[in-house]
Design a protein around this motif. Structure first.
Motif, PDB file in Angstrom:
ATOM      1  N   GLY A 187     -90.987  62.985 -39.759  1.00  0.00           N
ATOM      2  CA  GLY A 187     -90.383  61.667 -39.917  1.00  0.00           C
ATOM      3  C   GLY A 187     -91.199  60.571 -39.270  1.00  0.00           C
ATOM      4  O   GLY A 187     -91.949  60.798 -38.324  1.00  0.00           O
ATOM      5  N   ARG A 188     -91.043  59.346 -39.798  1.00  0.00           N
ATOM      6  CA  ARG A 188     -91.802  58.186 -39.323  1.00  0.00           C
ATOM      7  C   ARG A 188     -90.862  57.072 -38.845  1.00  0.00           C
ATOM      8  O   ARG A 188     -89.864  56.781 -39.501  1.00  0.00           O
ATOM      9  N   LEU A 189     -91.202  56.496 -37.724  1.00  0.00           N
ATOM     10  CA  LEU A 189     -90.482  55.349 -37.148  1.00  0.00           C
ATOM     11  C   LEU A 189     -91.467  54.212 -36.987  1.00  0.00           C
ATOM     12  O   LEU A 189     -92.563  54.406 -36.463  1.00  0.00           O
ATOM     13  N   ILE A 190     -91.081  53.016 -37.434  1.00  0.00           N
ATOM     14  CA  ILE A 190     -91.918  51.841 -37.203  1.00  0.00           C
ATOM     15  C   ILE A 190     -91.044  50.749 -36.604  1.00  0.00           C
ATOM     16  O   ILE A 190     -89.909  50.527 -37.039  1.00  0.00           O
ATOM     17  N   PHE A 191     -91.559  50.112 -35.534  1.00  0.00           N
ATOM     18  CA  PHE A 191     -90.761  49.100 -34.835  1.00  0.00           C
ATOM     19  C   PHE A 191     -91.677  48.123 -34.104  1.00  0.00           C
ATOM     20  O   PHE A 191     -92.822  48.446 -33.780  1.00  0.00           O
ATOM     21  N   PRO A 192     -91.172  46.900 -33.828  1.00  0.00           N
ATOM     22  CA  PRO A 192     -91.922  45.943 -33.022  1.00  0.00           C
ATOM     23  C   PRO A 192     -91.642  46.200 -31.536  1.00  0.00           C
ATOM     24  O   PRO A 192     -90.531  45.979 -31.069  1.00  0.00           O
ATOM     25  N   TRP A 193     -92.653  46.666 -30.818  1.00  0.00           N
ATOM     26  CA  TRP A 193     -92.506  46.905 -29.380  1.00  0.00           C
ATOM     27  C   TRP A 193     -92.801  45.608 -28.665  1.00  0.00           C
ATOM     28  O   TRP A 193     -93.926  45.117 -28.672  1.00  0.00           O
ATOM     29  N   GLN A 194     -91.787  45.039 -28.037  1.00  0.00           N
ATOM     30  CA  GLN A 194     -91.921  43.742 -27.380  1.00  0.00           C
ATOM     31  C   GLN A 194     -91.463  43.829 -25.931  1.00  0.00           C
ATOM     32  O   GLN A 194     -90.377  43.354 -25.573  1.00  0.00           O
ATOM     33  N   PRO A 195     -92.283  44.457 -25.066  1.00  0.00           N
ATOM     34  CA  PRO A 195     -91.920  44.540 -23.656  1.00  0.00           C
ATOM     35  C   PRO A 195     -91.840  43.164 -23.005  1.00  0.00           C
ATOM     36  O   PRO A 195     -91.118  42.966 -22.033  1.00  0.00           O
ATOM     37  N   GLU A 196     -92.625  42.236 -23.531  1.00  0.00           N
ATOM     38  CA  GLU A 196     -92.481  40.823 -23.170  1.00  0.00           C
ATOM     39  C   GLU A 196     -91.905  40.143 -24.394  1.00  0.00           C
ATOM     40  O   GLU A 196     -92.506  40.175 -25.468  1.00  0.00           O
ATOM     41  N   LYS A 197     -90.739  39.539 -24.279  1.00  0.00           N
ATOM     42  CA  LYS A 197     -90.018  39.047 -25.447  1.00  0.00           C
ATOM     43  C   LYS A 197     -90.864  38.081 -26.279  1.00  0.00           C
ATOM     44  O   LYS A 197     -91.557  37.226 -25.758  1.00  0.00           O
ATOM     45  N   GLY A 198     -90.768  38.268 -27.591  1.00  0.00           N
ATOM     46  CA  GLY A 198     -91.396  37.331 -28.519  1.00  0.00           C
ATOM     47  C   GLY A 198     -92.541  37.922 -29.317  1.00  0.00           C
ATOM     48  O   GLY A 198     -92.630  37.699 -30.515  1.00  0.00           O
ATOM     49  N   TRP A 199     -93.430  38.665 -28.636  1.00  0.00           N
ATOM     50  CA  TRP A 199     -94.592  39.211 -29.338  1.00  0.00           C
ATOM     51  C   TRP A 199     -94.932  40.587 -28.783  1.00  0.00           C
ATOM     52  O   TRP A 199     -94.617  40.903 -27.642  1.00  0.00           O
ATOM     53  N   GLY A 200     -95.602  41.378 -29.601  1.00  0.00           N
ATOM     54  CA  GLY A 200     -96.054  42.692 -29.167  1.00  0.00           C
ATOM     55  C   GLY A 200     -96.558  43.469 -30.357  1.00  0.00           C
ATOM     56  O   GLY A 200     -96.534  42.994 -31.493  1.00  0.00           O
ATOM     57  N   PRO A 201     -97.023  44.697 -30.132  1.00  0.00           N
ATOM     58  CA  PRO A 201     -97.577  45.473 -31.235  1.00  0.00           C
ATOM     59  C   PRO A 201     -96.505  46.152 -32.083  1.00  0.00           C
ATOM     60  O   PRO A 201     -95.469  46.584 -31.574  1.00  0.00           O
ATOM     61  N   THR A 202     -96.775  46.235 -33.368  1.00  0.00           N
ATOM     62  CA  THR A 202     -96.052  47.179 -34.212  1.00  0.00           C
ATOM     63  C   THR A 202     -96.462  48.578 -33.765  1.00  0.00           C
ATOM     64  O   THR A 202     -97.641  48.829 -33.528  1.00  0.00           O
ATOM     65  N   VAL A 203     -95.514  49.486 -33.636  1.00  0.00           N
ATOM     66  CA  VAL A 203     -95.833  50.864 -33.266  1.00  0.00           C
ATOM     67  C   VAL A 203     -95.333  51.800 -34.361  1.00  0.00           C
ATOM     68  O   VAL A 203     -94.161  51.733 -34.757  1.00  0.00           O
TER      69      VAL A 203
END
Length: 272
Positions: free
Chosen positions: A182-198
């Motif tokens: 299975g595959r999961l894709i999400f926006p990882w935003q440890p600092e709110k607003g921007w971050g990498p797609t994982v």
């Protein structure tokens, strides 16, 4: 004319993203975008510039379209979603969980991609958006809209989990719901607003994790996770991630990049 707008738009998205799977282009051509938007005039947003329009031609372009500007809710950029869809590659017969369905446009595209025989379980926390999505998607027999959070609850087994809201860390239940492969894709935003797609994949010995493009998404409502890392993560930290672990399965080690209550990111790749 409308069919021409949609087919030209789909071709444009395919060119911008260099799609590997032409089914994605066909899905973009099949779904009427205007059916998932507020009544015109629409507000399109490109490079931070907002423009009002009542022309259908203008919404069949690689632009954000405002759903609720006060809340920062948009119908997202098509090329970004095409890239994500290509990365997770939903297949006919598969089950997809869509977290943050909004008013349902990308839910509809997911529903096309898993036909025949597949299903989409769509979750939307904001009650008004969930009601609108249910109305907009009433013609789709292979999906269900759930009005509520997709956090902290058991979810049906899924081949793909597609998250359209920024999170400090992925919910442990998403990882538990992933089937083998299975595959999961999400926006990882440890600092709110921007971050990498994982992009996460469930492998026999753990979860691989690959940072993709940097994105900015509205934060996911209904979440309870806290930013546990003691030091602020920098771009090199985020780009070094190669795997994702449940803390119940494996304790964080020297390769840990970011540690949360139930999950942690590692710079060590999955072996085998």
């Amino acid at each position: 004319m409308l069919e021409t707008y949609r087919s030209d738009y789909a071709e444009q998205i395919a060119r911008l993203t260099d799609l590997r799977d032409r089914r994605i282009e066909l899905a973009f051509a099949a779904v009427p975008r205007e059916n998932f938007l507020p009544a015109p005039p629409w507000t399109t947003i490109s490079s931070g510039i907002a423009t009002q329009t009542s022309s259908l031609a203008d919404i069949y372009d690689n632009v954000l379209i405002a759903i609720d500007r006060k809340r920062g809710i948009n119908n997202g950029e098509p090329a970004l979603h095409a890239d994500w869809l290509d990365a997770v590659s939903p297949q006919p017969g598969e089950t997809v969980i869509h977290v943050g369905a909004g008013t349902g446009y990308y839910t509809a595209i997911l529903a096309h991609l898993v036909e025949p025989g597949g299903r989409v379980e769509a979750y939307e926390y904001e009650a008004d958006l969930a009601a609108k999505a249910e109305q907009n998607l009433s013609g789709y027999s292979n999906l269900t809209v759930h009005a509520g959070s997709a956090f902290g609850q058991s979810l049906p087994p899924a081949d793909v989990i597609y998250v359209n809201a920024g999170v400090v860390a992925p919910d442990v239940e998403w990882l538990k719901a992933l089937k083998d492969g299975g595959r999961l894709i999400f926006p990882w935003q440890p600092e709110k607003g921007w971050g990498p797609t994982v992009l996460v994949k469930r492998l026999p010995h753990g979860f691989s994790a690959a940072p993709l493009m940097t994105v900015g998404f509205i934060s996911c409502s209904g979440t309870k996770e806290k930013a546990a890392p003691k030091q602020r993560l920098i771009e090199t930290d985020l780009s070094s991630v190669r795997s994702l672990w449940l803390t119940s399965d494996r304790s964080p080690d020297a390769n840990a990049v970011a540690v949360y209550e139930q999950v942690w990111f590692s710079s060590q790749a999955i072996e085998g």
